[in-house]
Scaffold this active site. Structure first.
Site, PDB file in Angstrom:
ATOM      1  N   HIS A  49       0.854  -1.210   0.000  1.00 55.51           N
ATOM      2  CA  HIS A  49       0.000   0.000   0.000  1.00 55.51           C
ATOM      3  C   HIS A  49       0.875   1.240   0.000  1.00 55.51           C
ATOM      4  O   HIS A  49       0.975   1.918   1.023  1.00 55.51           O
ATOM      5  CB  HIS A  49      -0.901  -0.012   1.233  1.00 55.51           C
ATOM      6  CG  HIS A  49      -2.092   0.885   1.132  1.00 55.51           C
ATOM      7  ND1 HIS A  49      -2.074   2.201   1.503  1.00 55.51           N
ATOM      8  CD2 HIS A  49      -3.343   0.648   0.713  1.00 55.51           C
ATOM      9  CE1 HIS A  49      -3.268   2.735   1.345  1.00 55.51           C
ATOM     10  NE2 HIS A  49      -4.060   1.804   0.860  1.00 55.51           N
ATOM     11  N   PHE A  50       1.467   1.651  -0.902  1.00 63.12           N
ATOM     12  CA  PHE A  50       1.688   1.123  -2.246  1.00 63.12           C
ATOM     13  C   PHE A  50       3.190   1.047  -2.435  1.00 63.12           C
ATOM     14  O   PHE A  50       3.883   1.943  -1.971  1.00 63.12           O
ATOM     15  CB  PHE A  50       1.050   2.046  -3.285  1.00 63.12           C
ATOM     16  CG  PHE A  50      -0.441   2.190  -3.095  1.00 63.12           C
ATOM     17  CD1 PHE A  50      -1.305   1.217  -3.573  1.00 63.12           C
ATOM     18  CD2 PHE A  50      -0.969   3.282  -2.427  1.00 63.12           C
ATOM     19  CE1 PHE A  50      -2.688   1.349  -3.410  1.00 63.12           C
ATOM     20  CE2 PHE A  50      -2.341   3.412  -2.257  1.00 63.12           C
ATOM     21  CZ  PHE A  50      -3.211   2.454  -2.743  1.00 63.12           C
TER      22      PHE A  50
END
Length: 145
Positions: A49-50
């Protein structure tokens, strides 16, 4: 009253990787609490994420609010050793700023209402003086089974 991570672990059951409060800076039992979470790149949520641009998930900001509220409840009651705090509802959660590794989340929680074993809170997360997230939520305190 400052509460460090060791004492925080005495008050709530959460542990790494899901302990999301690093320090309590101020507490006024039965009223409010302020604490911090230092966001670091080595936290497991950032692997997905991410990967190219790590962003703190909004749900984890709300969880940090709830954990701080649980500390406030414990301090207000004097102990929660034989009790459990459960999140019941999240209302009006808004995310206004990206939180990323290197940021320090300043979390402030206020008790809005308390009836019997149901507590209502409002909370904000700020980073560098800007509101990153805000929410209202409800928790229930139950005896451990």
């Amino acid at each position: 009253m400052i509460i460090d991570i060791t004492e925080i672990m005495d008050w709530i059951p959460h542990r790494y990787p899901f302990l999301l409060v690093d320090r309590v800076l101020k507490i006024d039992p039965n009223k409010s609490i302020t604490g911090i979470k230092n966001v670091t790149v080595n936290e497991p949520q950032f692997t997905g994420h991410f990967p190219a641009r790590p962003v703190m998930p909004g749900v984890l900001m709300v969880e940090a609010m709830a954990q701080l509220a649980a500390i406030l409840v414990a301090k207000s009651l004097g102990s929660t050793k034989n009790k459990e705090v459960f999140l019941m509802a999240i209302e009006n959660a808004k995310f206004r700023r990206i939180v990323q590794p290197g940021d320090t989340m300043h979390i402030h929680v206020v008790i809005d209402q308390q009836r019997a074993n149901v507590w209502k809170f409002s909370s904000t997360v700020t980073v560098e003086g800007e509101i990153a997230a805000e929410s209202k939520f409800t928790a229930m305190i139950k005896d451990k089974a």
